[in-house]
Scaffold this active site. Structure first.
Site, PDB file in Angstrom:
ATOM      1  N   HIS A 125       0.852  -1.190   0.000  1.00  0.00           N
ATOM      2  CA  HIS A 125       0.000   0.000   0.000  1.00  0.00           C
ATOM      3  C   HIS A 125       0.891   1.244   0.000  1.00  0.00           C
ATOM      4  CE1 HIS A 125      -2.890   2.969   1.059  1.00  0.00           C
ATOM      5  NE2 HIS A 125      -2.444   3.120   2.285  1.00  0.00           N
ATOM      6  N   ASN A 163      -0.941   8.875  -3.017  1.00  0.00           N
ATOM      7  CA  ASN A 163      -1.620   7.879  -2.207  1.00  0.00           C
ATOM      8  C   ASN A 163      -3.084   7.868  -2.611  1.00  0.00           C
ATOM      9  OD1 ASN A 163      -2.869   6.338  -0.300  1.00  0.00           O
ATOM     10  ND2 ASN A 163      -2.025   7.395   1.478  1.00  0.00           N
TER      11      ASN A 163
END
Lengths: 475, 498
Positions: free
Chosen positions: A348, A381
């Site tokens: 992630h 992100n």
């Protein structure tokens, strides 16, 4: 007598037939246990969504409540973020300058663009008609209107009346594996089912316009992105599938108060809603991660590696005189070689520090973390959908070969750490959203352009001549 | 405008019934063949005397090995059969939130607050009062503490406080009733339509009750008043995949952040009807829970009419001209609810109607097909399939429409009307308050079947069928315990306030 024998023979035949049919049913059920990924399409916003450094600083300066030290803090964050000039933001902020008062229409526009663009492409690529979809899951954490976004999708694509829809919300950056888990569980009790999952995040209604530093980080790091993917358990579609789900592990350490409070949406002292990221976050992430790995390791590692780990731990326990509590587990975990059971790692892209920390914990090389770092650089992100951009990078770089194993790891508010292991079913070579830029990656230098433009802000005595400083800032 | 009466749906259902009948026969072909054969064997055996039977047995030439193999075969078949059946889902118990008396909003309070709100004009106040007069709500419905302020406090902190109040009370009561330890919960599904913070309400519950780290938690949001049954459906699917588990389903609606502060009429309705409520339900697939479980889940049927634009837009969150956001309810709501219900019952009907009803329907269908004009279309009578009905207490108009559509008596819809009167429209948890009413009245007997019907934005119509496993004895501890003796009350058409 003859009738009796006849009857006995008939009943034996029927019993044998029933046995065979049960065996067939069991075999059929075993065949349907798989969860295949048919296709995934990442969202690429149009160029009028781009958020280059100039615009970033303009948006930051528009907030008249910030002081000089706040600017310095923000710019430092952006400089160290590892994000490039090509990331995307919602149109209402990029073009409309409406970050402080987005309308409902702005929010819908952002979400519609993402969902419908990717879904149109998904249905087109796979050739599947929307009427064939049995399960629909939409996962957007911070925007949940009524009727839900799943209804929006059902309405737009005229899906069937018995479609099972689920609108997950509030589940944070680790929601992709949660959606996959939901679909996988439904697959276990239904045959030949087709599921579509849409995962994204909503930035427009959640821009923070106050002065609390812990809440400003979200503004700097989150960018627009999303992904739609199609899953099925129909064995007849296996030849078209890209990957097969092998295992999925979810860990939730919300029971611990520090972990629960470390990433929380709340109001600041002035009553403005923002996403608070506390200093405890790295510690909570480490705990969740190690708990997840403990459960994941036996499912992922080959037997040989597990035996070696058991031996090492035993030796460590028996031959070490000092009792080292927390470190024993983490160093032992570091000594476990995950690369023996996993070929590719989708991490992630929570931030440069997160990627580095996870890479170090798993003992990964620069080559292994490159997809995650490049994704952070190119897309920022993008929350729950970041894993799919990382996967897209690997595919565009032609790294994914048949029988390779891909591990996806994500973290999110709550605090959760979810991971899932996929097996690649055939050599993959779709460029996807990386098609036009993958040849430029990895770039020669990752120096942030902010440093060139705004490095002066770190100087002791700032020369204000020629600098474009707004009047409300006192130096 | 009046909705079409029920017979019109028959035309769309003909082929479906025939297909279902054919499927039923094919699935049970083995049973249909084996039974006559077995019966014939027994009859034949009875005709012979014992000596001849023994001689017959000897002549078959079975030795010990053959006998053993046959016995094993039969055992394997029996085991495979039982294991292939879907796992039963039991409702161990449920608990509803009981609001404190100081949260009450009697009509006088509502009227006074509406007048004092700075943003309502005179017309809006009169409109809201007119709605309240005809709503079917009583004087004891409750709003969260934040809504008692003038103007209401719609901050996130207040919304979280309401969530903690209603959810934790309901779960505490459920734990007290069932004696379950929080560490035993394996699955957690939470649904709350209009409030979805990050971390989610499911994370809030995990934090408060220290649930296990390998819990499967899901947080559904935006799915409207029918989301309670969606959560139950999800829990059921999860329980099929995980043996020996407990699933905790929490349904609620958080009112605090959703007060509409404008003057658009279609968006003022929720202010008048929605009230505070929550329900926590414990489901399990453990066989040992069968002894103390109250209900068993038989079917869940979900219908989504979102493909139709009119249905999709009939409950819609939007901003008015001044930028105030609220939920707008369209005038088509009743008609669309009726249509959604019709679609839902075409699937539920074949699953629950008794064989006689289905046979009569089939016969009338065939007869009409063959041209016998004397036969009138036969409408299946759902009162024969269910003893109790729990219809989402969306408002008086919804209950009236459904009563007419399904041909139900006043007694059948009493639970819905009384729940609306006492608690208001508590959205997804209303079905559980209605079930509580039926139990508190001592009407729930073992073997009774309950039909829960929920409607919600989207437009969705979901229904669930439960069978009662043990008679529920009064007095029942719950939100009705203090007031059940006063019910049923007569609810006048209009309660004059102004």
């Amino acid at each position: 007598m003859l009738l009796m024998e006849l009857l006995v023979i008939i009943s034996t035949i029927l019993l044998l037939y029933s046995l065979l049919s049960f065996v067939w049913k069991a075999f059929d059920r075993w065949r349907n246990q798989n969860c295949y990924l048919l296709e995934y399409i990442c969202y690429k916003p149009s160029d009028d969504h781009k958020l280059p450094t100039d615009l970033c600083s303009e948006i930051v300066i528009r907030n008249t409540r910030l002081s000089l030290s706040d600017y310095k803090f923000l710019l430092k964050v952006v400089v160290n973020s590892g994000i490039s000039e090509d990331t995307y933001g919602p149109r209402c902020i990029v073009q409309g300058a409406r970050e402080e008062c987005p309308t409902l229409d702005d929010c819908f526009e952002e979400v519609n663009d993402c969902m419908f663009t990717t879904l149109d492409e998904l249905f087109h690529c796979t050739g599947v008609s929307p009427a064939a979809v049995d399960v629909l899951v939409v996962n957007i954490s911070m925007f949940a209107p009524s009727p839900s976004l799943t209804s929006r999708v059902v309405n737009r694509y005229k899906m069937r009346e018995d479609v099972k829809t689920f609108n997950l919300s509030g589940m944070g950056c680790s929601a992709s594996p949660v959606a996959i888990d939901l679909v996988n569980n439904i697959f276990k009790s239904r045959k030949r089912t087709l599921a579509v999952v849409v995962t994204s995040e909503s930035i427009a209604p959640n821009w923070y316009s106050g002065t609390d530093r812990s809440m400003m980080l979200g503004n700097c790091l989150f960018r627009s992105g999303g992904c739609s993917f199609m899953l099925t358990n129909d064995p007849s579609l296996k030849h078209r599938a890209k990957m097969n789900l092998k295992c999925l592990v979810r860990t939730h350490i919300g029971a611990d108060d520090d972990a629960y409070n470390c990433a929380m949406q709340k109001e600041d002292d002035d009553g403005r809603v923002g996403f608070h990221l506390s200093k405890n976050l790295p510690k909570a992430a480490v705990r969740a991660f190690s708990k997840n790995l403990q459960r994941l390791a036996p499912k992922v590692l080959p037997v040989g590696e597990q035996a070696l780990y058991a031996l090492r731990t035993l030796r460590h326990r028996l031959w070490t005189s000092k009792v080292v509590k927390v470190d024993a587990k983490s160093t032992a975990a570091a000594r476990v070689n995950f690369k023996s059971g996993v070929d590719h790692f989708c991490l992630h892209t929570g931030g440069a520090a997160v990627i580095e920390a996870v890479g170090k914990a798993l003992g990964l090389t620069k080559y292994d973390v490159e997809p995650a770092r490049m994704t952070l650089h190119r897309w920022g992100n993008t929350s729950a959908s970041s894993l799919w951009y990382v996967l897209g990078y690997m595919e565009a770089k032609k790294r994914l070969r048949k029988k390779d194993r891909v591990l996806m790891i994500s973290f999110g508010g709550g605090f959760k750490c979810n991971s899932c292991l996929w097996e690649v079913l055939r050599d993959l070579q779709d460029g996807g959203v990386w098609e036009d830029c993958v040849q430029d990656y990895p770039p020669q230098t990752l120096v942030n352009p902010f440093m060139d433009k705004f490095g002066w802000i770190n100087e002791e005595n700032i020369n204000t001549e020629g600098r474009n400083i707004p009047s409300h800032i006192n130096i | 405008m009046p909705a079409e009466p029920l017979p019109q749906f028959l035309s769309s259902v003909k082929l479906k019934y025939v297909k279902l009948g054919y499927q039923y026969v094919m699935n049970n072909m083995l049973t249909f063949l084996l039974i006559p054969v077995m019966v014939a064997i027994v009859l034949e055996a009875l005709k012979l005397d014992p000596d001849e039977l023994v001689a017959l047995w000897r002549s078959l030439g079975f030795n010990a090995l053959h006998t053993l193999c046959t016995v094993f075969l039969i055992i394997i078949i029996a085991t495979a059969y039982f294991m292939s059946r879907p796992r039963p889902v039991y409702l161990v118990d449920y608990a509803c939130f009981k609001p404190a008396r100081n949260c009450r909003v009697p009509f006088a309070t509502f009227l006074e607050h509406a007048r004092l709100m700075p943003f309502f004009d005179e017309k809006s106040v009169r409109f809201q009062v007119r709605i309240l007069e005809r709503s079917g709500l009583g004087e004891e419905t409750c709003l969260p503490p934040a809504n008692h302020y003038i103007p209401p406090n719609s901050s996130m902190e207040a919304a979280r406080a309401e969530a903690e109040l209603v959810i934790f009370s309901a779960i505490d009561e459920l734990i007290a009733k069932t004696g379950i330890k929080p560490k035993d919960v394996d699955i957690l599904v939470v649904n709350c339509s209009l409030f979805s913070p990050t971390p989610s309400l499911s994370a809030m519950i995990v934090n408060k009750y220290k649930l296990r780290s390998n819990i499967l938690s899901f947080n559904l949001s935006g799915m409207g008043c029918s989301a309670g049954l969606i959560s139950v459906d999800l829990a059921r699917d999860l329980l099929q995949a995980h043996p020996n588990s407990y699933a905790l389903v929490v349904s609620t609606e958080i009112i605090t952040p959703n007060y509409y502060a404008g003057n658009e009429r279609a968006m003022l309705l929720p202010n008048c009807l929605f009230r505070m409520g929550a329900a926590a339900v414990l489901l399990s697939n453990r066989r040992r829970e069968r002894g103390r479980a109250k209900y068993r889940l038989l079917h869940v049927v979900r219908t989504h009419k979102g493909a139709d634009d009119r249905a999709y837009r009939c409950v819609y969150e939007e901003e008015d001209g001044d930028g105030n956001s609220g939920i707008s309810l369209s005038k088509d709501l009743m008609a669309i609810a009726g249509e959604a219900l019709r679609t839902n019952i075409t699937t539920v009907g074949p699953l629950v109607l008794p064989a006689t009803e289905q046979l009569r329907f089939l016969v009338s269908l065939v007869a009409r097909r063959l041209g016998a004009r004397g036969w009138k279309p036969y409408i299946p009578d759902f009162k024969k399939a269910f003893e109790h009905f729990c219809i989402h207490a969306g408002g008086r108009a919804v209950i009236d429409e459904l009563q007419r559509s399904l041909g139900l008596s006043a007694a059948n819809v009493e639970a819905s009307r009384m729940a609306l009167h006492r608690f208001g429209n508590t959205s997804s948890s209303s079905l559980w308050y209605e079930l509580g009413y039926i139990e508190a009245k001592g009407r729930m007997r073992r073997g009774d079947r309950v039909w829960m019907i929920g409607f919600g934005s989207g437009f969705k119509c979901n229904s669930a069928v439960w069978r009662c496993l043990r008679t529920v004895n009064t007095p029942v501890d719950g939100p009705w315990s203090e007031c059940i003796h006063r019910y049923p009350v007569h609810i006048p058409e209009v309660v004059k306030l102004l």
